[in-house]
Enzyme design. Structure first.
Site, PDB file in Angstrom:
ATOM      1  N   SER A   1       0.831  -1.208   0.000  1.00 20.47           N
ATOM      2  CA  SER A   1       0.000   0.000   0.000  1.00 20.47           C
ATOM      3  C   SER A   1       0.868   1.263   0.000  1.00 20.47           C
ATOM      4  CB  SER A   1      -0.899   0.015   1.230  1.00 20.47           C
ATOM      5  OG  SER A   1      -1.726  -1.123   1.246  1.00 20.47           O
TER       6      SER A   1
HETATM    7  N1  SAH Z   1      -0.348  -4.276   4.027  1.00 17.97           N
HETATM    8  C1  SAH Z   1       0.296  -5.029   2.994  1.00 17.97           C
HETATM    9  C2  SAH Z   1      -0.693  -5.285   1.882  1.00 17.97           C
HETATM   10  C3  SAH Z   1      -0.341  -6.399   0.998  1.00 17.97           C
HETATM   11  S1  SAH Z   1      -1.533  -6.698  -0.268  1.00 17.97           S
HETATM   12  C4  SAH Z   1       1.484  -4.266   2.465  1.00 17.97           C
HETATM   13  O1  SAH Z   1       1.396  -3.034   2.370  1.00 17.97           O
HETATM   14  O2  SAH Z   1       2.490  -4.887   2.138  1.00 17.97           O
HETATM   15  C5  SAH Z   1      -2.760  -7.654   0.580  1.00 17.97           C
HETATM   16  C6  SAH Z   1      -2.270  -8.879   1.281  1.00 17.97           C
HETATM   17  O3  SAH Z   1      -3.418  -9.586   1.761  1.00 17.97           O
HETATM   18  C7  SAH Z   1      -1.501  -9.850   0.390  1.00 17.97           C
HETATM   19  O4  SAH Z   1      -0.259 -10.128   0.979  1.00 17.97           O
HETATM   20  C8  SAH Z   1      -2.415 -11.081   0.343  1.00 17.97           C
HETATM   21  O5  SAH Z   1      -1.692 -12.302   0.242  1.00 17.97           O
HETATM   22  C9  SAH Z   1      -3.150 -10.972   1.665  1.00 17.97           C
HETATM   23  N2  SAH Z   1      -4.424 -11.686   1.733  1.00 17.97           N
HETATM   24  C10 SAH Z   1      -5.403 -11.779   0.792  1.00 17.97           C
HETATM   25  N3  SAH Z   1      -6.430 -12.537   1.230  1.00 17.97           N
HETATM   26  C11 SAH Z   1      -6.099 -12.928   2.507  1.00 17.97           C
HETATM   27  C12 SAH Z   1      -6.735 -13.742   3.491  1.00 17.97           C
HETATM   28  N4  SAH Z   1      -7.934 -14.310   3.296  1.00 17.97           N
HETATM   29  N5  SAH Z   1      -6.097 -13.924   4.675  1.00 17.97           N
HETATM   30  C13 SAH Z   1      -4.872 -13.374   4.911  1.00 17.97           C
HETATM   31  N6  SAH Z   1      -4.230 -12.603   4.022  1.00 17.97           N
HETATM   32  C14 SAH Z   1      -4.815 -12.382   2.827  1.00 17.97           C
END
Ligand code: SAH
Length: 210
Positions: A60
């Site tokens: 993000s």
């Molecule tokens: N806050 C993180 C966002 C990563 S993108 C950053 O800034 O790096 C969103 C993340 O959510 C991804 O890593 C994806 O693998 C995770 N994600 C998606 N569905 C999920 C679920 N059901 N449970 C846990 N994580 C999940």
């Protein structure tokens, strides 16, 4: 490119974009964001953009992290926070500098390993990472003062709403038609109150572990 001065410029931009929570701004002004991105992208870590994280996921932008943290905090001291979607661990780290304990779930095991290394390099120890499906949350640790979800849901995951403490808030992106918005879900004495906030772009919340 990765100096404290660059970080302060980022904080100035966040102010200009309307972030008002001084606690959040102070934390983001100190925390080295470049530790959390791949080395090839380190020089872009403080720009206002989302960055590739690998596995088709994205980190993000600073503004999104600041906004979600500001909404989660709502001027309160936070004790226990749950994050869904650890990714690179940067949002996790910002929350860890604000809350006493942070629990964070991620469905991709390799990202848990990455985030664990980043958090160690940043000297952050009050974070508990779990490889698992965030839809179920952590009932054994609940209730939480705040839940921050960093992947877009299509509806409020019921199990998670049930893990909010009274007065607690969940901040999550949700799809609404073709668009996505940030939502604030607050547990009040009269039940859950839902508010739609800013338009956003997030990767989808996926079922199961990857
Ligand atoms: N806050 C993180 C966002 C990563 S993108 C950053 O800034 O790096 C969103 C993340 O959510 C991804 O890593 C994806 O693998 C995770 N994600 C998606 N569905 C999920 C679920 N059901 N449970 C846990 N994580 C999940």
């Amino acid at each position: 490119m990765t100096s404290p001065r660059t970080r302060l410029r980022m904080v100035g931009r966040l102010r200009g974009q309307g972030i008002r929570d001084e606690t959040v701004l102070a934390v983001m002004g100190e925390l080295p964001r470049h530790i959390f991105v791949d080395e090839a992208l380190a020089s872009r870590a403080y720009e206002d953009m989302s960055l590739p994280l690998g596995f088709g996921q994205t980190i993000s932008s600073p503004h999104t992290v600041a906004r979600m943290t500001e909404l989660a905090r709502n001027g309160r001291a936070l004790t226990k926070v749950l994050e869904i979607g650890t990714g690179c661990g940067y949002q996790t780290a910002v929350l860890a500098r604000i809350a006493r304990q942070v629990y964070s779930m991620e469905r991709i095991a390799a990202l848990i390993r990455k985030a664990r290394k980043h958090l160690r390099d940043a000297g952050i120890a009050n974070v508990h990472l779990r490889h698992g499906d965030g839809h179920v949350g952590m009932p054994e640790v609940a209730p939480f003062d705040a839940i921050v979800m960093t992947a877009a849901a299509t509806s409020v995951p019921k199990a998670l709403a049930g893990q909010l403490d009274r007065g607690g808030r969940m901040i999550l992106p949700m799809a609404s038609g073709n668009a996505q918005y940030l939502y604030v879900i607050e547990r009040t004495d009269n039940g859950l109150v839902e508010r739609r906030m800013d338009p956003v772009v997030f990767v989808p919340l996926l079922p199961g572990v990857g």
